[in-house]
Design a protein around this motif. Structure first.
Motif, PDB file in Angstrom:
ATOM      1  N   CYS A 158       0.827  -1.196   0.000  1.00  0.00           N
ATOM      2  CA  CYS A 158       0.000   0.000   0.000  1.00  0.00           C
ATOM      3  C   CYS A 158       0.865   1.250   0.000  1.00  0.00           C
ATOM      4  CB  CYS A 158      -0.913   0.024   1.224  1.00  0.00           C
ATOM      5  SG  CYS A 158      -2.125  -1.315   1.272  1.00  0.00           S
ATOM      6  N   CYS A 172      -3.584   0.369  -2.948  1.00  0.00           N
ATOM      7  CA  CYS A 172      -3.065  -0.924  -2.504  1.00  0.00           C
ATOM      8  C   CYS A 172      -3.201  -1.934  -3.639  1.00  0.00           C
ATOM      9  CB  CYS A 172      -3.834  -1.450  -1.293  1.00  0.00           C
ATOM     10  SG  CYS A 172      -3.667  -0.461   0.199  1.00  0.00           S
ATOM     11  N   LEU A 194      -4.127  -6.504  -1.826  1.00  0.00           N
ATOM     12  CA  LEU A 194      -4.488  -6.307  -0.425  1.00  0.00           C
ATOM     13  C   LEU A 194      -5.347  -7.487   0.019  1.00  0.00           C
ATOM     14  CD1 LEU A 194      -4.534  -4.463   2.101  1.00  0.00           C
ATOM     15  CD2 LEU A 194      -6.669  -3.507   1.218  1.00  0.00           C
TER      16      LEU A 194
END
Length: 229
Positions: free
Chosen positions: A62, A72, A75
Motif C-alpha cells: 500500500c 493498494c 491487499l
C-alpha cells in the motif's frame, strides 16, 4: 502528530516494525513494513505491509501519493466474524452475533477519499453462522465479486453463494457519487432448516420458484474530506 503514540519501534525507514501504533481512529498492532522504492516511479510512497487493525489481519502493498490518494495492490484482509462489531466507530453499529471467517482478497484498491473507491477483487464469508437472536448455521461460502468500470468508475458487485443455507443471486451497481441499485434473489436451500425459510418470508412475497426478490435504490453516505487550510 497529535494523537499518535508508538510502542516497540525497531528497524528503520526502509524496513521496520512497530508493536503498537495508536491513532485517534484506531489501534494498529504488530505493524511491519518493507519500503517498495519501485513504486516511487508511479508517484506513490509505498511499502509491503502486515498488521492487525481493529482485529483485522491485513497484508498487502500500500502507498499514498502526493495528492493523498491511497492505493493498494494487492491487499488481503481477514476477520473473525465474531469481532465485526469492533469495526464500528463510535455512534454507529454493525451486526453482532455472527460467526465464520470474512476475507477480502483484492487485486487493487485506489481511493481519493472523496468518491467511491476503485476496487477489483472479491469478498468472502466462509462457514457463516448467526448466533443471535436465533442460532442458524448458514454454511458454505457467500461471495461478492467486485469490478470497477474503466469507463465511468462505477462498481459492479455480483452476489452469489456456494453450498449455503440461503441461496443468493444478485447484483449491486454503485455510481462513483454513491447512488446504488440492488437487485437480489434469496431462497432457502432444500437442505436448510425450516426456520431459514420462515425468516426469509419476512423480507417479502415468495415467488413461484420459492425465492424472494429484493430491489432497492439509494445513496451511500460517502465521507466528506475537508479542504486543507
Amino acid at each position: 502528530n497529535p494523537g499518535l503514540e508508538f510502542a516497540g519501534v525497531s528497524g528503520n525507514l526502509w524496513k521496520g516494525q512497530v508493536q503498537r501504533l495508536t491513532t485517534p481512529e484506531a489501534v494498529v498492532n504488530d505493524l511491519s513494513w518493507t519500503l517498495a522504492p519501485v513504486k516511487l516511479l508511479t508517484g506513490y510512497l509505498a511499502a509491503d505491509l502486515e498488521a492487525e487493525v481493529k482485529t483485522v489481519q491485513v497484508r498487502g502493498q500500500c502507498g499514498i501519493s502526493i495528492g493523498k490518494t491511497l492505493h493498494c495492490s494487492p491487499l488481503r484482509a481477514e476477520l473473525d466474524a465474531r469481532n465485526i462489531g469492533q469495526l464500528a466507530s463510535e455512534g454507529s453499529s454493525l451486526p453482532t452475533g455472527l460467526e465464520g471467517t470474512m476475507i477480502a482478497n483484492l487485486d487493487d484498491v485506489t481511493w481519493d477519499r472523496v468518491k467511491l473507491p476503485v476496487i477489483n477483487g472479491r469478498f468472502l464469508w466462509d462457514d457463516g453462522k448467526v448466533s443471535n437472536p436465533v442460532q442458524i448455521d448458514l454454511g458454505g461460502r457467500y461471495q461478492a465479486n467486485v469490478e470497477t468500470s474503466k469507463d465511468d468508475g462505477a462498481l459492479a458487485i455480483e452476489l452469489l453463494s456456494e453450498e449455503t443455507a440461503i441461496v443468493l443471486d444478485g447484483e449491486i451497481n454503485i455510481e462513483p457519487e454513491g447512488e446504488y441499485a440492488l437487485e437480489l434473489s434469496v431462497k432457502a436451500a432444500n437442505s436448510a432448516p425450516p426456520m431459514v425459510g420462515a425468516a426469509l418470508e419476512m423480507l417479502g412475497a415468495v415467488q413461484t420458484d420459492g425465492s424472494i426478490r429484493i430491489t432497492q435504490k439509494g445513496v451511500l453516505p460517502l465521507p466528506k474530506v475537508e479542504a486543507e487550510k
